[in-house]
Scaffold this active site. Structure first.
Site, short mmCIF file in Angstrom:
data_model
loop_
_atom_site.label_atom_id
_atom_site.label_comp_id
_atom_site.label_asym_id
_atom_site.label_seq_id
_atom_site.Cartn_x
_atom_site.Cartn_y
_atom_site.Cartn_z
N HIS A 1 -41.47 -35.92 -5.46
CA HIS A 1 -42.13 -37.21 -5.22
C HIS A 1 -42.25 -37.47 -3.72
O HIS A 1 -43.28 -37.95 -3.24
CB HIS A 1 -41.32 -38.35 -5.85
N LYS B 1 -39.44 -45.98 -21.27
CA LYS B 1 -38.76 -44.75 -20.92
C LYS B 1 -37.23 -44.93 -20.88
O LYS B 1 -36.52 -43.97 -20.63
CB LYS B 1 -39.24 -44.24 -19.55
N ARG C 1 -48.65 -31.20 -10.65
CA ARG C 1 -47.77 -30.05 -10.45
C ARG C 1 -48.33 -28.78 -11.08
O ARG C 1 -48.13 -27.70 -10.59
CB ARG C 1 -46.38 -30.33 -11.07
N SER D 1 -38.13 -35.73 -13.03
CA SER D 1 -36.96 -36.62 -12.98
C SER D 1 -36.02 -36.33 -14.14
O SER D 1 -34.79 -36.38 -13.98
CB SER D 1 -37.41 -38.07 -13.00
N1 COA Z 1 -42.52 -34.11 -8.38
C1 COA Z 1 -41.55 -34.24 -9.30
N2 COA Z 1 -41.73 -34.82 -10.47
C2 COA Z 1 -42.95 -35.33 -10.74
C3 COA Z 1 -44.01 -35.23 -9.84
C4 COA Z 1 -43.76 -34.58 -8.61
N3 COA Z 1 -44.71 -34.43 -7.70
N4 COA Z 1 -45.09 -35.79 -10.41
C5 COA Z 1 -44.71 -36.23 -11.61
N5 COA Z 1 -43.42 -35.95 -11.81
C6 COA Z 1 -42.63 -36.20 -13.01
C7 COA Z 1 -42.08 -37.58 -13.08
O1 COA Z 1 -40.83 -37.65 -12.46
C8 COA Z 1 -42.00 -37.76 -14.56
O2 COA Z 1 -40.84 -37.06 -14.98
P1 COA Z 1 -39.99 -37.48 -16.26
O3 COA Z 1 -40.95 -37.65 -17.38
O4 COA Z 1 -39.10 -36.32 -16.38
O5 COA Z 1 -39.29 -38.74 -15.90
C9 COA Z 1 -43.19 -36.99 -15.08
O6 COA Z 1 -43.48 -36.06 -14.11
C10 COA Z 1 -44.45 -37.79 -15.22
O7 COA Z 1 -44.18 -38.86 -15.93
P2 COA Z 1 -45.29 -39.93 -16.27
O8 COA Z 1 -44.77 -40.74 -17.38
O9 COA Z 1 -46.62 -39.32 -16.34
O10 COA Z 1 -45.40 -40.72 -14.95
P3 COA Z 1 -44.40 -41.64 -14.34
O11 COA Z 1 -43.22 -41.98 -15.17
O12 COA Z 1 -44.13 -41.02 -13.04
O13 COA Z 1 -45.32 -42.95 -14.19
C11 COA Z 1 -46.94 -44.66 -14.68
C12 COA Z 1 -46.26 -43.38 -15.14
C13 COA Z 1 -45.94 -45.68 -14.22
C14 COA Z 1 -47.88 -44.38 -13.53
C15 COA Z 1 -47.75 -45.17 -15.88
O14 COA Z 1 -46.89 -45.23 -16.99
C16 COA Z 1 -48.33 -46.55 -15.65
O15 COA Z 1 -49.31 -46.70 -14.94
N6 COA Z 1 -47.71 -47.58 -16.26
C17 COA Z 1 -48.17 -48.94 -16.15
C18 COA Z 1 -48.85 -49.38 -17.45
C19 COA Z 1 -50.33 -49.08 -17.41
O16 COA Z 1 -51.05 -49.44 -16.51
N7 COA Z 1 -50.81 -48.39 -18.46
C20 COA Z 1 -52.22 -48.07 -18.54
C21 COA Z 1 -52.48 -46.70 -17.99
S1 COA Z 1 -51.72 -45.53 -19.06
#
Ligand code: COA
Length: 167
Positions: free
Chosen positions: A18, A42, A91, A129
């Protein structure tokens, strides 16, 4: 024109992967806001306030980067803070399908906001994560994957759980 971007995520916890994406986004835009999603679905390991505080400390070397919590829709948060861009890290190909879907939903909800993808550095393509949490919970070494602030938080949290007898 001043461009403000949001890098959203659950960041449970914020990893080296991140940070890599955030640092590169911070150089591309005038202002970068890291939006830490409450994301109760989550069932996060670290409370929202702790995820925000840790991320802020980890990114404190970049003056144009700030960290804010948000609940509800991401596009609403972009309006609240006046951001024109959403940044997501990619990724691997496996991220692509989901990310394009989410970008499409967000564009439908708010066409003025663009999603920009940053390819994660090769070093971190395997990282997530939940992998970090899994290793840390089993007392493995995650020091290559997270900032010392996160290592301390894991230690504190495990000590608290041990005290409460639920380990
Ligand atoms: N390095 C390491 N890990 C990474 C990464 C990187 N560059 N990019 C993504 N990841 C990981 C994250 O840590 C996460 O890991 P985990 O599932 O083991 O915890 C995973 O990849 C991606 O998870 P994801 O659920 O896609 O994204 P997120 O948890 O990081 O965030 C939001 C998601 C918050 C952006 C999304 O849920 C959101 O926008 N929520 C608000 C509600 C909304 O607007 N909904 C409508 C659109 S769906």
């Amino acid at each position: 024109m001043q461009v403000t971007a949001i890098y959203p995520g659950t960041f449970d916890p914020f990893t080296a992967g991140h940070r890599d994406v955030a640092k590169r986004a911070g150089k591309m835009f005038d202002e970068l806001i890291i939006g830490v999603a409450a994301n109760p679905n989550k069932n996060p390991y670290f409370p929202l306030e702790e995820r925000v505080a840790m991320t802020a400390e980890i990114m404190s070397d970049m003056p144009n980067v700030s960290v804010k919590p948000f609940t509800g829709l991401l596009v609403e948060f972009t309006s609240e803070v006046g951001a024109q861009v959403i940044v997501r890290g990619l990724r691997a190909i496996s991220d692509f399908e989901y990310e394009v879907q989410i970008a499409g939903v967000n564009r439908h909800l708010k066409p003025a906001v663009e999603t920009v993808f940053i390819a994660a550095s090769q070093d971190f393509t395997f990282l997530s994560s939940s992998i970090v949490r899994e290793i840390a919970k089993l007392d493995g070494d995650v020091s290559d994957f997270v900032h010392p602030v996160v290592l301390e938080a894991f230690t504190r949290s495990k000590q608290q759980s041990a005290k409460q007898g639920d380990k």
